[in-house]
Scaffold this active site. Structure first.
Site, PDB file in Angstrom:
ATOM      1  N   GLY A  90       0.803  -1.224   0.000  1.00 25.28           N
ATOM      2  CA  GLY A  90       0.000   0.000   0.000  1.00 25.28           C
ATOM      3  C   GLY A  90       0.830   1.265   0.000  1.00 25.28           C
ATOM      4  O   GLY A  90       0.454   2.272   0.608  1.00 25.28           O
ATOM      5  N   THR A  91       1.954   1.251  -0.708  1.00 23.61           N
ATOM      6  CA  THR A  91       2.879   2.395  -0.663  1.00 23.61           C
ATOM      7  C   THR A  91       2.277   3.660  -1.257  1.00 23.61           C
ATOM      8  O   THR A  91       2.638   4.767  -0.847  1.00 23.61           O
ATOM      9  CB  THR A  91       4.176   2.049  -1.401  1.00 23.61           C
ATOM     10  N   ARG A  92       1.349   3.507  -2.201  1.00 28.28           N
ATOM     11  CA  ARG A  92       0.768   4.702  -2.835  1.00 28.28           C
ATOM     12  C   ARG A  92      -0.138   5.482  -1.892  1.00 28.28           C
ATOM     13  O   ARG A  92      -0.453   6.636  -2.160  1.00 28.28           O
ATOM     14  CB  ARG A  92       0.004   4.298  -4.094  1.00 28.28           C
ATOM     15  N   MET A  93      -0.530   4.884  -0.775  1.00 28.10           N
ATOM     16  CA  MET A  93      -1.329   5.610   0.203  1.00 28.10           C
ATOM     17  C   MET A  93      -0.471   6.615   0.974  1.00 28.10           C
ATOM     18  O   MET A  93      -0.986   7.573   1.558  1.00 28.10           O
ATOM     19  CB  MET A  93      -1.981   4.627   1.179  1.00 28.10           C
ATOM     20  N   ARG A  94       0.849   6.399   0.980  1.00 27.90           N
ATOM     21  CA  ARG A  94       1.795   7.290   1.661  1.00 27.90           C
ATOM     22  C   ARG A  94       1.363   7.538   3.106  1.00 27.90           C
ATOM     23  O   ARG A  94       1.072   8.662   3.515  1.00 27.90           O
ATOM     24  CB  ARG A  94       1.959   8.609   0.907  1.00 27.90           C
TER      25      ARG A  94
END
Length: 500
Positions: free
Chosen positions: A24-28
């Site tokens: 879920g890295t794009r959720m930052r």
């Protein structure tokens, strides 16, 4: 395995595997993506609840990235769920293999779904399972037809039979024109799934084990189940595209939240609720609302809040886990864990904290804060009051600026005010005290002792008036006519005794 129609509808599945190990890295975010909320619930909770509706023998959540956070949420929300750990994220096929390792021999269907698809519901999963049972396939995939399929895997068909799934980057021009996409949500024959996962290879550009390869094996006949009547791959197409929409970043999270809220608002408007401005009104799914309720702009109804018929809520009001009676009016107010009886009027700018109970026809006005306070029927607290840890009887009037002081820095204590009492403006009642019915507390008093019934309590310093003091003061303070007032830096204190 053949079943009757009634059995197909009613019997559960062998297992549901919810994939929840991704980064879920794009959720930052330092928080797991799956704990971000849609309509007041973590996405993980939506996924588990939808899966639970299939009545599975085993409900497994595959955890990995930020697993401590995910497991803590499951322990609170779904303690019966089993977790499987995918220590390294090696693809969806590897994640399913991690789940199967702890399940032993399974017979029946295994449903695979995702924890970041919050709008997927139990009914759609039931329809998917029923389609799988009716078609006697080894695998059935949930699909949707989208206007722009860019980036999605395409479903390749031969009539009703699925012959393969091709990723967008691997598709040729003809395949890219296909608008039916793979949601990544499947039903598998348990034996075929186990054999397919065991045969997976990571010989691809990403070096991962893909669950879609198991679908291809089933379609081509490379794997089989224990029931020879089952073969091939089927598809169940949903017309509700939102049920296949995953959430990877905060833009998608916002979009899914808005769509979920739109559906909730539409349901209530069709049930007889007036929502003045749907674009600024938010209602969570467990809220219950009676007929002829009006909700004005900027309002949020959260948790297990219930609203009785004829109430007017808003504008700019937030109610969380509140019980609101009939014909109540609440304006520009925040309330949490409060109970409002029929005919109550609250606001504007009131703050009802947990433990507040307002009986029938109570009035709470501007800038009033209550906490663990029970106000009897007909009591009026019109403005500028703090009422903490207090029990107030019926038909009591509390004047502006009154404070029920409930804490001495170490201990919280309770005050009781009897029926028909009057609390004047700027009175401070220092708990614990009991104000008996009919007592009158004079304005400006500090009450530290019990007050008997029908008594007048005055607890303030006697006033003093010094006649002519102001004129003499001005005369003394006036500078000489020939002096510069800026040069006088003396301090002067004049007391009433100087002129007595």
């Amino acid at each position: 395995m053949t079943t009757t129609s009634d059995q197909s509808q009613s019997s559960g599945v062998a297992a549901v595997i919810v994939l929840a190990a991704g980064g879920g890295t794009r959720m930052r975010s330092k928080r797991s993506k799956l704990l971000h909320e849609v309509a007041g619930r973590p996405m993980l909770s939506w996924a588990v609840n939808a899966a639970r509706g299939l009545d599975p023998q085993h409900l497994v959540v595959v955890v990995g990235h930020l697993r401590d956070q995910v497991e803590a949420q499951l322990a609170e929300d779904a303690p019966d769920v089993v977790t499987a750990v995918q220590a390294e994220q090696k693809g969806t096929g590897h994640a399913v293999a991690c789940a199967l390792d702890g399940l032993g021999d399974l017979t029946g269907e295994v449903v695979v779904t995702y924890a970041d698809v919050p709008m997927l519901n139990t009914q759609t999963l039931q329809d998917l399972v029923q389609a799988h049972r009716s078609a006697h396939t080894l695998a059935t995939v949930l699909t949707a037809e989208v206007p722009d399929p860019t980036g999605y895997g395409r479903v390749l068909r031969n009539g009703e039979e699925v012959v393969g799934i091709v990723e967008h980057k691997d598709a040729d021009d003809a395949q890219r024109r296909i608008r039916e996409i793979n949601s990544g949500i499947y039903v598998f024959d348990a034996a075929a799934l186990r054999r397919g996962v065991a045969a997976l290879s990571n010989d691809n550009a990403q070096g991962e084990y893909y669950l879609t390869d198991v679908v291809s094996m089933a379609a081509s006949g490379q794997i089989h189940g224990d029931d020879p009547a089952r073969h091939g791959v089927g598809a169940h197409r949903t017309d509700d595209l939102w049920q296949t929409e995953g959430v990877n970043d905060r833009v998608q999270l916002s979009r899914v939240n808005a769509e979920m809220n739109r559906r909730i608002l539409e349901k209530w408007m069709r049930a007889g609720v007036t929502i003045a401005d749907p674009t600024s009104t938010w209602i969570q799914p467990d809220v219950d609302i009676g007929q002829d309720v009006t909700i004005l702009a900027g309002s949020s109804l959260n948790g297990a809040t219930s609203i009785g018929s004829g109430a007017v809520i808003g504008p700019e009001t937030t109610l969380t886990d509140c019980e609101v009676g009939q014909d109540v009016v609440v304006r520009r107010t925040e309330a949490t864990l409060a109970v409002l009886g029929d005919g109550v009027r609250v606001g504007p700018w009131a703050n009802l904290r947990p433990g507040t109970v307002l009986d029938q026809d109570t009035r709470i006005g501007a800038f009033v804060e209550t906490k663990n306070a029970h106000l009897g029927a007909g009591t009026s607290v019109p403005r500028l009051v703090y009422a903490g840890d207090v029990v107030i009887g019926t038909d009591v009037t509390v004047g502006a600026g009154a404070v029920f002081a409930n804490n001495d820095g170490r201990t919280t204590s309770t005050t009781s005010v009897g029926d028909g009492a009057f609390v004047g403006s700027n009175v401070v009642v220092v708990a614990p005290v009991t104000i008996a019915p009919g007592a009158f507390l004079a304005a400006g008093s500090a009450i530290t002792e019990d007050v008997p019934a029908d008594s007048l309590a005055i607890a303030r310093q006697r006033g003093h008036i010094s006649t002519g003091w102001a004129a003499r003061h001005r005369e003394q303070m006036a500078p000489p006519a020939d002096s510069d007032p800026r040069s006088d830096t003396r301090n002067h204190i004049s007391t009433p005794e100087d002129h007595s």
